[in-house]
Design a protein around this motif. Structure first.
Motif, mmCIF file in Angstrom:
data_model
loop_
_atom_site.group_PDB
_atom_site.id
_atom_site.type_symbol
_atom_site.label_atom_id
_atom_site.label_comp_id
_atom_site.label_asym_id
_atom_site.label_seq_id
_atom_site.Cartn_x
_atom_site.Cartn_y
_atom_site.Cartn_z
ATOM 1 N N ASP A 269 -1.818 4.315 -16.756
ATOM 2 C CA ASP A 269 -1.461 5.407 -15.859
ATOM 3 C C ASP A 269 -0.807 6.538 -16.650
ATOM 4 O O ASP A 269 -0.228 6.322 -17.725
ATOM 5 C CB ASP A 269 -0.499 4.912 -14.772
ATOM 6 N N THR B 30 5.190 7.250 -12.683
ATOM 7 C CA THR B 30 3.748 7.463 -12.675
ATOM 8 C C THR B 30 3.381 8.658 -11.805
ATOM 9 O O THR B 30 3.831 8.780 -10.664
ATOM 10 C CB THR B 30 3.033 6.203 -12.156
ATOM 11 N N ILE C 2 3.098 2.192 -5.989
ATOM 12 C CA ILE C 2 2.718 1.377 -7.151
ATOM 13 C C ILE C 2 3.795 0.329 -7.392
ATOM 14 O O ILE C 2 4.933 0.669 -7.740
ATOM 15 C CB ILE C 2 2.541 2.239 -8.416
ATOM 16 N N SER D 157 -6.500 -3.061 -3.556
ATOM 17 C CA SER D 157 -5.657 -1.869 -3.593
ATOM 18 C C SER D 157 -5.109 -1.678 -5.006
ATOM 19 O O SER D 157 -5.616 -2.259 -5.970
ATOM 20 C CB SER D 157 -4.516 -2.015 -2.580
ATOM 21 N N ILE D 158 -4.080 -0.859 -5.128
ATOM 22 C CA ILE D 158 -3.460 -0.650 -6.441
ATOM 23 C C ILE D 158 -2.734 -1.933 -6.850
ATOM 24 O O ILE D 158 -1.813 -2.384 -6.164
ATOM 25 C CB ILE D 158 -2.479 0.535 -6.404
ATOM 26 N N SER D 159 -3.160 -2.509 -7.952
ATOM 27 C CA SER D 159 -2.574 -3.771 -8.403
ATOM 28 C C SER D 159 -1.190 -3.536 -8.985
ATOM 29 O O SER D 159 -0.880 -2.448 -9.489
ATOM 30 C CB SER D 159 -3.474 -4.424 -9.456
ATOM 31 N N ALA E 267 -2.709 7.592 -11.284
ATOM 32 C CA ALA E 267 -2.993 6.167 -11.460
ATOM 33 C C ALA E 267 -4.477 5.876 -11.288
ATOM 34 O O ALA E 267 -5.256 6.722 -10.831
ATOM 35 C CB ALA E 267 -2.175 5.348 -10.474
ATOM 36 N N ASN E 268 -4.855 4.634 -11.638
ATOM 37 C CA ASN E 268 -6.222 4.118 -11.473
ATOM 38 C C ASN E 268 -7.276 5.047 -12.086
ATOM 39 O O ASN E 268 -8.269 5.408 -11.457
ATOM 40 C CB ASN E 268 -6.529 3.887 -9.990
ATOM 41 N N ARG F 115 1.691 -3.203 -11.531
ATOM 42 C CA ARG F 115 1.737 -2.918 -12.961
ATOM 43 C C ARG F 115 2.745 -3.869 -13.607
ATOM 44 O O ARG F 115 3.870 -4.017 -13.124
ATOM 45 C CB ARG F 115 2.161 -1.483 -13.223
ATOM 46 N N LYS G 81 0.841 -1.195 0.000
ATOM 47 C CA LYS G 81 0.000 0.000 0.000
ATOM 48 C C LYS G 81 0.877 1.245 0.000
ATOM 49 O O LYS G 81 1.998 1.226 0.484
ATOM 50 C CB LYS G 81 -0.925 -0.002 1.212
ATOM 51 N N CYS H 239 -6.018 8.738 -8.994
ATOM 52 C CA CYS H 239 -5.347 8.767 -7.705
ATOM 53 C C CYS H 239 -3.966 9.386 -7.868
ATOM 54 O O CYS H 239 -3.216 9.022 -8.791
ATOM 55 C CB CYS H 239 -5.246 7.347 -7.157
ATOM 56 N N MET I 181 -1.982 9.439 -2.607
ATOM 57 C CA MET I 181 -3.191 8.628 -2.475
ATOM 58 C C MET I 181 -4.465 9.461 -2.367
ATOM 59 O O MET I 181 -5.523 8.933 -2.021
ATOM 60 C CB MET I 181 -3.086 7.671 -1.279
#
Length: 756
Positions: A537, A510, A427, A457-459, A513-514, A461, A424, A563, A567
């Motif tokens: 992204d 990045t 990225i 959460s953010i997967s 994102a998302n 990349r 978390k 995002c 965050m």
């Protein structure tokens, strides 16, 4: 010897052979030096690869080389050039046109070349070579020689002309350098060529777009100034299509603004010159914006479009806001160390990974995992990217990245995905580098899609990098699309390190994102199509463009939600406009075909294959399910008397070799057999079919091979270097063979006369 080295050596031989050509200048005299036959052990000290579109005369018989207007009556040169020498032709005219649209530039070059090196009573084949810029894609070539014109065409695999074609040719000398054979042309005639291709605009961290066109002509492309008046013409049309103010930054040529038509700007350059340009064409501009911005362009289909759904283009640019923070990075390099990665590929990968680690900060984390039959890790967990750790990782790579074993992608990829699942505040990035294909590629894509869908959460990349031609680039393309990462490839061993460093830099910086767009959720899913399927992204120095089809209505303004690095949530207002003077399908045709091909492969869908075929033919872009051919555009009766006089009846007529299938434009779906056998990484340095034909011809008979490669003078020089005893043995052998020939001859005569 690679095809690149052979090409350079042929040009070198061609330039030396061109010294036979007599000119009217008093300070020049004809020379009669035969072409040098380079030893296979020799290395070329200078590269003769073209840095601008060029045309070469293909010379197998050096005896035809002469000034077509002022014969020199030089002594005949015996023997043949094997491989054929390439003499660069002199250029009379050149005109360059460019159209910049969004992230793509469409290039059209028209030129006229003079076959100044072949006597008028003889003919030769010619070869057009076109160096292109970033992600160049050939769109078509039209050639006119005398009263005959030829042109390229993209056709279905079921086209009868493919089945009846007697020859193949053309392709790539090296990546981004296309070549095309031209059927025989008479000495002294002119070759008119119109060459069209597309390439990507360069985009940097400062938000600057750059048009870079190879336009550096060598001095030997200049015809004598007293004979031809040279005029250089350049036209550039700029259509950003984004509605932002365009700021011009610089140009290599003195372009003048000719007109403005809405958002379209037209620049021209038209000057008389003594010599053709010796520098590439460059044109830079930027769009005024202090922060990330974007928009949505809409367009209705044309009457001739097979797909009557409306089109849209979503574009997002990062801008040049230096205060915008980059996401904290947790990076894992997944490196293929199978036996096929030996020598230069693995060494280039090591250098690129080390250079990329040096760009990380102390707040970032990394790990290195190598895979073949077994999996080996630099560390059991992610480690901070401190100077000491990076140096330790470099030493570990030098010791442990040893090429051996097979290729197993699934196991290490799943293990790395699981280790990054619960991270978390950052990225996670997985950089997969491979040169091979595996049997479970479809299962890998399905498994990764499931893991990413179930991630709250953010997967992580997943970015992929393919090396050579044995890996399945469509699998890597699809995997990167599923993982919201970036895909790139190196088809040339010398470009691995450079492209890898740019690929990692592009994917790892990045800033947003998302991303999601709620307006797309209101459209009918059965009629909605977008490529790539997930919004990538936004990264510093990288343009994000998506293309799709839909039915329904979109609002006049849409919002993109995402995002930031801290965050926190962000919303972007995207203005919806109808595209003017922009053909969206044309701009994104290549990208569309590649994504559809990846989908057709993963789902084994015949309907998608048919759709790709229609799209490929409609936009004149070759695909895996079509071929580009070169065929005659008009018909002219051949004078048989003249053909016999020139000796054309002794060899295949150029008309009988048409159409020519242009090979090398499809990369295929990998080579599992080569991967399993650990065949060294395959690159696009394969010899063209012409070279293979020569090899089979030589294998057909030893005597004919020796006769083709040796001339009388070569034989005399060779005999002068052997000692007396060897010469006596050689003479006795020849005498015995002669006697044997006489016996066979007498036996044949006796049999014919009826004597026993």
């Amino acid at each position: 010897m690679s095809f690149v080295d052979e090409f350079s050596r042929s040009v070198d031989d061609g330039l030396k052979l061109a010294k036979r050509i007599y000119t009217s200048s008093k300070d020049q005299r004809p020379t009669a030096a035969p072409p040098r036959q380079p030893s296979p052990m020799e290395r070329s000290t200078e590269s003769f690869l073209p840095t601008a579109p060029m045309v070469y005369a293909v010379i197998s018989d050096p005896g035809i080389v002469d000034n077509p207007d002022i014969p020199s009556y030089q002594p005949y040169v015996y023997g043949r050039c094997d491989p054929p020498a390439l003499i660069p032709l002199q250029m009379k005219e050149v005109e360059l046109e460019m159209e910049c649209v969004l992230d793509t530039v469409f290039v059209t070059m028209r030129g006229r070349w003079w076959i100044h090196c072949v006597t008028r009573s003889r003919s030769c084949e010619c070869r057009i070579v076109v160096p292109m810029g970033e992600q160049g894609s050939i769109l078509g070539v039209e050639v006119e020689v005398g009263k005959v014109s030829f042109g390229t065409e993209v056709v279905d695999l079921a086209d009868e002309r493919i089945n009846h074609s007697k020859s193949e040719g053309g392709g790539f000398v090296k990546p981004q350098m296309f070549y095309l054979p031209v059927p025989e042309a008479n000495g002294g005639s002119d070759i008119f060529a119109t060459i069209k291709w597309s390439q990507k605009l360069l985009y940097d961290d400062e938000g600057q777009f750059t048009v870079h066109i190879p336009f550096n002509f060598p001095t030997y492309a200049n015809a004598p100034s007293k004979i031809f008046v040279k005029r250089e013409k350049i036209k550039l049309t700029l259509n950003a299509g984004i509605g932002k103010e365009v700021l011009l930054r610089g140009t290599s040529h003195a372009l003048k603004e000719k007109a403005r038509q809405g958002e379209k700007m037209i620049f021209v350059y038209d000057e008389a010159v003594e010599n053709w340009p010796t520098k590439d064409f460059n044109f830079s501009y930027c769009l005024h914006s202090a922060d990330v911005f974007g928009g949505l362009l809409l367009q209705s289909p044309s009457v001739h479009d097979y797909d009557q759904r409306d089109m849209f283009c979503l574009f997002l640019l990062p801008g040049n806001n230096k205060k915008r923070k980059v996401f904290k990075r947790e990076v894992v390099f997944l490196i293929d160390t199978s036996g096929s990665m030996q020598r230069k590929p693995i060494e280039s990968v090591k250098h690129a990974v080390f250079a990329s680690l040096l760009e990380l900060t102390d707040q970032d984390f990394f790990n290195i995992v190598s895979f073949s039959d077994e999996v080996c890790s630099f560390s059991t967990c992610l480690v901070p990217a401190t100077e000491e750790m990076v140096e330790s990782a470099n030493q570990w790579m030098g010791t442990n990245l040893v090429t051996k074993g097979g290729t197993n992608i699934s196991r290490p990829l799943n293990e790395v995905m699981e280790s990054l699942a619960n991270i978390k505040g950052s990225i996670p990035h997985i950089f997969l580098i491979t040169d091979g294909s595996v049997e479970d590629e479809r299962d890998i894509c399905a498994n990764i899609r499931t893991k990413i869908t179930n991630t709250k959460s953010i997967s992580p990349r997943i970015s992929t990098f393919g090396i050579g031609l044995f890996c399945n680039h469509y699998f890597l393309h699809m995997l990167a699309s599923i993982g919201r990462g970036h895909y790139d490839a190196a088809y040339d061993p010398d470009s691995i390190e450079t492209r890898m460093k740019a690929w990692v830099r592009r994917a790892s910086r990045t800033t947003l994102a998302n991303l999601t767009i709620d307006a797309f959720n209101n459209l009918d899913d059965s009629e909605f199509e977008v490529y790539p399927q997930s919004i990538p992204d936004i990264s510093a120095g990288c343009i994000t463009c998506m293309f799709g089809r839909y039915k329904g209505k979109l609002p006049t303004s849409v919002k993109a939600k995402g995002c930031l690095a801290d965050m926190s949530a962000i919303e972007l207002d995207l203005k919806v406009e109808h595209a003017k003077d922009i053909q969206l399908e044309k701009v994104f045709a290549k990208q569309h075909i590649d994504f559809l091909t990846a989908q057709a492969w993963i789902y084994e869908n015949k309907q998608l294959e048919s759709k790709i075929t229609k799209l490929s033919i409609q936009n004149s872009i070759p695909s895996e399910y079509t071929r580009m051919i070169m065929a005659r555009k008009n018909s002219v009766e051949v004078d048989t008397t003249k053909a016999k006089k020139q000796g054309l009846n002794k060899r295949t007529s150029p008309n009988e070799r048409l159409p020519i299938i242009i090979h090398g434009l499809a990369i295929g779906f990998g080579n599992i057999a080569a991967t399993q056998e650990n065949t060294p990484t395959g690159f696009s340095e394969l010899k063209p079919p012409e070279a293979l034909e020569v090899m089979f011809t030589k294998a057909a008979g030893c005597c004919s091979s020796v006769a083709d490669c040796c001339c009388c003078m070569c034989l005399i020089r060779g005999c002068s270097r052997i000692n007396d005893q060897c010469f006596i043995v050689f003479t006795q052998l020849c005498t015995a063979l002669a006697c044997l020939g006489c016996v066979e001859c007498c036996s044949a005569v006796c049999c014919n006369n009826g004597d026993s």
